[in-house]
Motif scaffolding. Structure first.
Motif, PDB file in Angstrom:
ATOM      1  N   ILE A 185       0.919  -1.126   0.552  1.00 18.13           N
ATOM      2  CA  ILE A 185       0.073  -0.225  -0.152  1.00 18.13           C
ATOM      3  C   ILE A 185       0.879   1.176  -0.044  1.00 18.13           C
ATOM      4  CG2 ILE A 185      -1.703   0.951   1.416  1.00 18.13           C
ATOM      5  CD1 ILE A 185      -2.720  -1.219   2.580  1.00 18.13           C
ATOM      6  N   GLN A 186       1.852   0.753   0.804  1.00 15.80           N
ATOM      7  CA  GLN A 186       2.753   2.553   0.743  1.00 15.80           C
ATOM      8  C   GLN A 186       3.616   2.033  -0.843  1.00 15.80           C
ATOM      9  OE1 GLN A 186       5.173   2.826   4.895  1.00 15.80           O
ATOM     10  NE2 GLN A 186       4.560   0.250   4.702  1.00 15.80           N
ATOM     11  N   LYS A 189       0.837   4.259  -3.093  1.00 15.66           N
ATOM     12  CA  LYS A 189       0.976   5.299  -3.114  1.00 15.66           C
ATOM     13  C   LYS A 189       2.221   6.351  -3.929  1.00 15.66           C
ATOM     14  CE  LYS A 189      -0.340   8.692   0.766  1.00 15.66           C
ATOM     15  NZ  LYS A 189      -0.458   8.938   1.817  1.00 15.66           N
ATOM     16  N   ARG A 194      -4.370   6.146  -8.609  1.00 20.31           N
ATOM     17  CA  ARG A 194      -4.756   7.017  -7.861  1.00 20.31           C
ATOM     18  C   ARG A 194      -5.831   6.767  -7.191  1.00 20.31           C
ATOM     19  NH1 ARG A 194      -7.406   5.791 -12.161  1.00 20.31           N
ATOM     20  NH2 ARG A 194      -9.888   5.235 -11.555  1.00 20.31           N
ATOM     21  N   GLU A 195      -6.341   5.453  -6.596  1.00 18.80           N
ATOM     22  CA  GLU A 195      -7.423   4.464  -5.997  1.00 18.80           C
ATOM     23  C   GLU A 195      -7.136   3.639  -5.481  1.00 18.80           C
ATOM     24  OE1 GLU A 195     -11.322   4.501  -6.477  1.00 18.80           O
ATOM     25  OE2 GLU A 195     -11.570   7.255  -7.790  1.00 18.80           O
ATOM     26  N   ILE A 196      -6.663   3.248  -3.798  1.00 13.98           N
ATOM     27  CA  ILE A 196      -6.113   2.216  -3.438  1.00 13.98           C
ATOM     28  C   ILE A 196      -6.892   1.614  -2.578  1.00 13.98           C
ATOM     29  CG2 ILE A 196      -4.196   0.826  -2.207  1.00 13.98           C
ATOM     30  CD1 ILE A 196      -2.564   3.370  -3.135  1.00 13.98           C
ATOM     31  N   LYS A 209      -5.445   2.575   6.098  1.00 11.92           N
ATOM     32  CA  LYS A 209      -6.117   3.639   5.199  1.00 11.92           C
ATOM     33  C   LYS A 209      -4.998   4.832   5.473  1.00 11.92           C
ATOM     34  CE  LYS A 209     -11.104   2.582   5.897  1.00 11.92           C
ATOM     35  NZ  LYS A 209     -11.928   3.101   6.163  1.00 11.92           N
ATOM     36  N   GLY A 212      -2.486   4.645   3.612  1.00 13.34           N
ATOM     37  CA  GLY A 212      -2.841   5.329   1.954  1.00 13.34           C
ATOM     38  C   GLY A 212      -4.066   4.622   0.910  1.00 13.34           C
ATOM     39  N   LYS A 214      -7.686   4.329   0.042  1.00 13.77           N
ATOM     40  CA  LYS A 214      -8.683   4.748   0.045  1.00 13.77           C
ATOM     41  C   LYS A 214      -9.910   4.254   1.074  1.00 13.77           C
ATOM     42  CE  LYS A 214     -12.126   7.630  -2.748  1.00 13.77           C
ATOM     43  NZ  LYS A 214     -12.131   7.845  -3.846  1.00 13.77           N
TER      44      LYS A 214
END
Length: 364
Positions: A185-186, A189, A194-196, A209, A212, A214
């Motif tokens: 996730i890091q 980002k 754009r969206e995770i 969250k 990173g 959403k």
């Protein structure tokens, strides 16, 4: 390190089968006589005194695979891949290259297993073998103990994202609360996704969250298929699915979840989430292999990759840089003494880990 003979002996954990147990015993390696009559490791090799080693779920899976007749062919093996420690002997060819010297503190990823893995007092690293020779000087902002916590997880992040354009993409991470998922996730980002979104338990959702994501899907409440479909119906399909934990819940509707043409599903686990071997689990893994082959032959409307094997070149230096710059945050759950390996493996297999488990081969 001064050697008195052509044999060097130390303690390491090994096993022969999943029923025999992991046992601590003596391991001996062969040294070479030098022109001055002394002894040293071979020219391409480096002897590292292990300070700490990280436990990975792969260790448990590999151990559980050692059933008859598999263990008959594999023989005695060790466990452990991540490590940190100090170089105590260096071969002539490695020494002449000038990058490393005796006394250097390092961390790395070692897939030796024969005669031992990193749950050992020492490892003999063959720098000419890619899966053994991936180590680098210890990161500046972690202790030597904690430095063993990141190579395998960051390397897996590097592998699962290799070749993908991540910028401005909508991405689903399966296993966002796992050690790999947290790094992933890091990293996504950092790479401009754009969206995770991530699957995570309720206790890991807030952290996902913070790193990173959403939004999250609580996999403990049942199948993740409908919640994923809801996210698609509210906006658009996912460009990429990255699987850190295994499973096959999404495939009945995968053409609704990914774009009609294109889209990527990369996994480092396959369809099975189990740590123990069974006929049904073997079938699940074969299903993953068949799906990957169909993808390679352009028989699927999306790309599916079951990623095993080597990491991408230069991954360990890149990971070191990101950690030293504070762009990737390591997570450590707990520490065990060298004598407590079985307790650490049992805790890992229980499935409630929140970060890496570290085996202290040497006490700080």
């Amino acid at each position: 390190m001064n050697f008195k003979s052509d044999k060097f002996t130390y303690k390491a954990y090994t096993y022969t089968s999943s029923t025999s147990g992991v046992k601590l015993g003596d391991i001996s390696i062969k040294l070479e006589k030098q022109s001055d009559g002394s002894y040293n490791v071979p020219a391409d090799k480096v002897l590292i005194k292990v300070h700490a080693a990280a436990l990975n779920l792969f260790d448990v899976k590999l151990y559980n695979l050692a059933v008859w007749p598999i263990h008959y062919f594999t023989g005695k093996r060790g466990l452990g891949e991540d490590y940190s420690g100090k170089i105590v002997a260096i071969g002539s060819k490695v020494k002449s290259a000038g990058k490393f010297k005796v006394g250097d503190l390092v961390q790395g990823f070692f897939v030796g297993f024969v005669p031992n893995g990193t749950f050992s007092e020492y490892i003999l690293v063959d720098t000419s073998v890619k899966t053994e020779g991936e180590f680098t000087h210890v990161v500046k902002n972690l202790s030597l103990t904690d430095a063993c916590s990141w190579p395998e997880v960051y390397g897996t992040v590097n592998r699962i994202t290799a070749g993908l354009d991540l910028k401005d993409k909508k991405i689903l991470v399966l296993g966002g609360g796992s050690s790999i998922g947290r790094y992933l996730i890091q990293y996504l980002k950092l790479e401009g996704a754009r969206e995770i979104y991530a699957t995570a338990s309720s206790r890991s959702a807030a952290l996902a969250k913070e790193l990173g994501a959403k939004g999250t899907i609580d996999y403990t409440k049942g199948s993740i298929l409908n919640p994923v479909l809801e996210l698609v119906h509210k906006s658009e399909p996912f460009d990429i699915i990255l699987d850190c934990v295994g499973g096959n819940e999404l495939f009945p509707k995968i053409t609704d979840i990914l774009p009609k043409s294109g889209g990527h599903y990369n996994t480092v686990v396959g369809d099975s989430t189990a740590t123990k071997l069974s006929i049904s689990k073997i079938r699940l893994h074969l299903g993953s292999v068949r799906r990957a082959k169909s993808s390679d032959n352009n028989k699927l409307p999306y790309s599916y990759k079951f990623l095993l094997g080597h990491f991408e070149p230069g991954w360990i230096e890149r990971g070191k840089q990101l950690i030293e710059e504070g762009k990737l945050k390591p997570f450590i759950d707990r520490y065990y003494k060298f004598s407590e390996l079985e307790k650490g493996l049992a805790y890992l297999e229980a499935g409630k880990v929140s970060g890496k488990i570290i085996l202290k081969v040497e006490e700080d």
